[in-house]
Design a protein around this motif. Structure first.
Motif, mmCIF file in Angstrom:
data_model
loop_
_atom_site.group_PDB
_atom_site.id
_atom_site.type_symbol
_atom_site.label_atom_id
_atom_site.label_comp_id
_atom_site.label_asym_id
_atom_site.label_seq_id
_atom_site.Cartn_x
_atom_site.Cartn_y
_atom_site.Cartn_z
ATOM 1 N N GLU A 173 53.404 27.187 36.989
ATOM 2 C CA GLU A 173 52.884 25.753 37.493
ATOM 3 C C GLU A 173 51.230 26.071 37.626
ATOM 4 O O GLU A 173 50.820 24.927 37.930
ATOM 5 C CB GLU A 173 54.268 25.408 38.673
ATOM 6 C CG GLU A 173 55.519 25.645 37.851
ATOM 7 C CD GLU A 173 56.014 24.436 36.831
ATOM 8 O OE1 GLU A 173 54.993 23.252 37.342
ATOM 9 O OE2 GLU A 173 56.100 24.305 35.852
ATOM 10 N N ASN A 174 51.469 27.177 38.188
ATOM 11 C CA ASN A 174 50.092 26.853 38.860
ATOM 12 C C ASN A 174 49.147 26.519 38.426
ATOM 13 O O ASN A 174 48.004 26.205 38.109
ATOM 14 C CB ASN A 174 49.431 27.713 39.323
ATOM 15 C CG ASN A 174 50.149 28.664 41.215
ATOM 16 O OD1 ASN A 174 50.581 27.348 41.663
ATOM 17 N ND2 ASN A 174 50.964 29.727 41.575
ATOM 18 N N GLU A 191 56.326 30.457 38.662
ATOM 19 C CA GLU A 191 55.630 30.096 39.355
ATOM 20 C C GLU A 191 53.890 30.107 39.187
ATOM 21 O O GLU A 191 52.878 29.257 39.296
ATOM 22 C CB GLU A 191 54.912 29.932 41.344
ATOM 23 C CG GLU A 191 56.765 30.464 41.982
ATOM 24 C CD GLU A 191 56.538 31.302 42.739
ATOM 25 O OE1 GLU A 191 55.767 31.891 43.646
ATOM 26 O OE2 GLU A 191 57.269 31.171 43.875
ATOM 27 N N ALA A 221 55.696 25.328 42.273
ATOM 28 C CA ALA A 221 54.828 25.899 43.202
ATOM 29 C C ALA A 221 54.360 26.290 44.484
ATOM 30 O O ALA A 221 54.268 25.418 44.996
ATOM 31 C CB ALA A 221 52.863 26.049 42.033
ATOM 32 N N THR A 265 60.832 34.505 38.451
ATOM 33 C CA THR A 265 60.448 33.227 38.920
ATOM 34 C C THR A 265 58.800 33.486 39.067
ATOM 35 O O THR A 265 58.161 32.441 39.471
ATOM 36 C CB THR A 265 60.551 33.061 40.733
ATOM 37 O OG1 THR A 265 62.592 33.215 40.533
ATOM 38 C CG2 THR A 265 60.554 32.142 41.627
#
Length: 397
Positions: A9-10, A6, A297, A2
């Motif tokens: 996505e950032n 994240e 995010a 995870t």
């Protein structure tokens, strides 16, 4: 996992918001690396081997289309060859023109592949590009990869024969041309590597297009194995001097690089695979749907809560005094009537700042308690008699 999703996505958000600035910076750094490697490997023209010129040309590459990077790299190579001999520059220019016509016909949008392939070969990482292009490219990508291999071996031929060419006189132009042409056409290692890279691109492309689970992982593993196997067979047949240790290390680096590409381009959750079947008037449809691994995010929401209360009896501040920050110690005094001799009383209210684990008694006269901040009220009198202090007390809130 995870946390990695994240992070992905950032990074995507940062790139999408700042693409106009990030992309030129990447192209600039890539231009500096490519031109510096050419100057370091060749360096026959001393005026061109200058960091200021490299930075200026790299700055031009950052704002121009990607194809200009390949053009400037070719010009640097040709100028270095010209400084070595005019015959060398002629051979290099003819080879570059032939590659340009072949490249322009099939893979005009993959100029960066032609630049990166010889660079990775010089860095002893030649196996990365064919597997990567099989994952994100098409079978036509074998043309751009093959052109990059030819460029690498052209530069290697010039570098290897440079001492011999320097020792020849100007009247031996034919001997120089023959030396370079025979060095290119008779290079069995170049032919083996072109064949290995072309087969690798096609095999990786065909496997990653299959509907089996983990097709990209299977494709990259199969591509690396086939690539190394063909190179080993070519080494046994033509004595290409392939190093087994460098081949194994290159295979490991290739798998790591390709897994990173897969994470950003083709990250699927095979545990939630769905298979559906439906029909219309003309066809039956068998559909396999595999969802992508995505995670939103996290966003941070900050709420500012001001719990400071104005004590009773505090005088209104004037506009010139400003506003005190939260937790700042302040004191207000309210006199109960007009004090007279021996009878006046005063109420002192003091706001104390928060103390984390510091005994309150160390800061004043009150000991034995640990305070986290609060309000202290002291009522005292202006006694004329020093012994009459029975009404003085201090209350802590």
């Amino acid at each position: 996992m995870t946390a990695l999703l994240e992070l992905r996505e950032n990074l995507k958000k940062i790139y999408s918001r700042n693409e106009a600035f990030i992309l030129p910076v990447i192209k600039f750094l890539l231009g500096v690396i490519v031109l510096s490697i050419i100057n370091g490997k060749m360096g026959y023209m001393t005026k061109l081997d200058n960091m200021a010129i490299v930075l200026i040309v790299s700055l031009l590459c950052s704002f121009l289309p990607t194809g200009f990077m390949a053009f400037f790299a070719m010009m640097f190579a040709v100028l270095h060859m010209y400084a070595l001999s005019i015959e060398t520059a002629a051979v290099g220019l003819v080879v570059f023109l032939l590659l340009y016509l072949l490249f322009l016909r099939f893979t005009a949008k993959e100029a960066l592949v032609v630049v990166l392939t010889p660079v990775l070969c010089m860095l002893k990482l030649p196996y990365v590009m064919p597997v990567a292009m099989g994952l994100i490219g098409t079978p036509a990508s074998c043309v751009s990869v093959g052109c990059g291999v030819v460029v690498y071996y052209l530069l290697q031929t010039v570098i290897t024969n440079a001492p011999t060419i320097n020792s020849m006189g100007a009247e031996e132009a034919t001997a120089k041309l023959r030396l370079l042409i025979d060095g290119m056409l008779g290079n069995k290692a170049m032919l083996v590597m072109i064949a290995a890279f072309a087969i690798t691109v096609i095999v990786v492309y065909l496997i990653r297009r299959m509907s089996v689970d983990h097709s990209w992982t299977i494709a990259m593993v199969a591509g690396v194995m086939i690539e190394v196997m063909i190179l080993l067979v070519g080494d046994l047949m033509y004595d290409t001097n392939l190093s087994i240790v460098s081949a194994l290390l290159g295979a490991v680096v290739t798998l790591i690089a390709c897994k990173i590409i897969e994470f950003f381009r083709f990250c699927l959750d095979y545990s939630r695979t769905e298979k559906v079947q439906f029909e219309d008037d003309e066809y039956y449809y068998y559909v396999k749907a595999v969802p992508k691994m995505t995670v939103a995010a996290p966003t941070n929401t900050v709420k500012k809560i001001n719990t400071q209360r104005r004590p009773a009896g505090q005088q209104t501040r004037t506009s010139g005094q400003g506003t005190r920050s939260a937790g700042q110690t302040y004191r207000s005094t309210a006199h109960t009537g007009r004090p007279s001799e021996g009878t006046g009383r005063s109420v002192v209210t003091e706001r104390t700042p928060a103390r984390n684990g510091v005994p309150y008694g160390q800061q004043g006269g009150y000991r034995g308690h640990e305070m986290s901040g609060g309000r202290s009220v002291t009522i005292g009198g202006n006694h004329a008699n020093p012994q009459d202090d029975s009404d003085d007390y201090e209350e802590l809130f």
